[in-house]
Design a protein around this motif. Structure first.
Motif, short mmCIF file in Angstrom:
data_model
loop_
_atom_site.label_atom_id
_atom_site.label_comp_id
_atom_site.label_asym_id
_atom_site.label_seq_id
_atom_site.Cartn_x
_atom_site.Cartn_y
_atom_site.Cartn_z
N MET A 70 34.01 -3.19 -20.54
CA MET A 70 33.40 -4.40 -21.07
C MET A 70 34.14 -5.63 -20.56
SD MET A 70 31.12 -2.85 -22.81
CE MET A 70 30.27 -4.22 -23.53
N GLU A 121 26.99 -7.74 -27.06
CA GLU A 121 26.26 -7.40 -25.84
C GLU A 121 24.84 -7.97 -25.89
OE1 GLU A 121 26.35 -3.59 -22.85
OE2 GLU A 121 26.63 -3.24 -24.99
N GLN A 126 28.59 -4.76 -19.92
CA GLN A 126 29.20 -3.50 -19.46
C GLN A 126 29.25 -3.50 -17.94
OE1 GLN A 126 30.27 -0.71 -21.43
NE2 GLN A 126 31.12 -0.12 -19.47
#
Length: 182
Positions: free
Chosen positions: A74, A62, A69
């Motif tokens: 995800m 991330e 997200q």
């Protein structure tokens, strides 16, 4: 020899690079948003990676803008998709297939739980278990059973949520069966 942090990982992945590659491959192959916990569960349930490494790998992916997200879960970014296409085959085939299969099973289970409900209500003696199969906002089947205890109620809940379609087909089959003459 395994250390404390790799305990429970059998023939799995031990480096963050491998785990991150597998996560990218999973998201690329599944082609739908996957909740963070589902990714972790797919990796840990199969002893592919330990919990802490799976969580760290997700955080690093991330931060590197390989995944992001969304409300549904995800997803890969464009960069993440390119990396997954290029590096995904570096993870052993058996681990890739096991991780993807488990992810799809978990997603299917989550969908069944969203579309079908089970209510367990304690009674003075036993429990009432209500299983409901819905099509949109329309209930196709609602079945309430009185059972001896909470343990039996949980067993019914688990079995129902594992395949609600089977229950529906069985009930329809029994109720529409024509009697054979003896």
């Amino acid at each position: 020899m395994q250390d404390t942090f790799s305990a429970g990982v059998e023939l799995g992945l031990y480096t963050l690079a491998e785990i991150k590659t597998l996560i990218g491959y999973m998201l690329y192959t599944v082609k739908q948003p996957v909740p963070r916990q589902t990714i972790v569960d797919a990796l840990t349930a199969n002893a592919i990676a330990n919990y802490f490494d799976a969580c760290t790998a997700l955080e690093e992916l991330e931060r590197a803008d390989n995944i992001r997200q969304t409300e549904e879960g995800m997803v890969l970014t464009e960069v993440g998709e390119q990396v997954a296409q290029t590096l995904g085959i570096r993870v052993r085939f058996s681990l890739r297939e096991r991780a993807v299969a488990t992810t799809l099973q978990l997603l299917a289970r989550q969908k069944r739980e969203r579309e079908n409900t089970v209510r367990i209500e304690p009674l003075e003696q036993g429990c009432a278990v209500t299983c409901v199969i819905e099509e949109g906002d329309f209930p196709l089947l609602s079945l309430t059973l009185r059972v001896a205890d909470r343990e039996q109620a949980r067993l019914i809940e688990e079995r129902f949520l594992s395949d609600p379609t089977d229950l529906y087909q069985e009930v329809i089959g029994v109720l529409t069966k024509t009697e054979e003459k003896k």
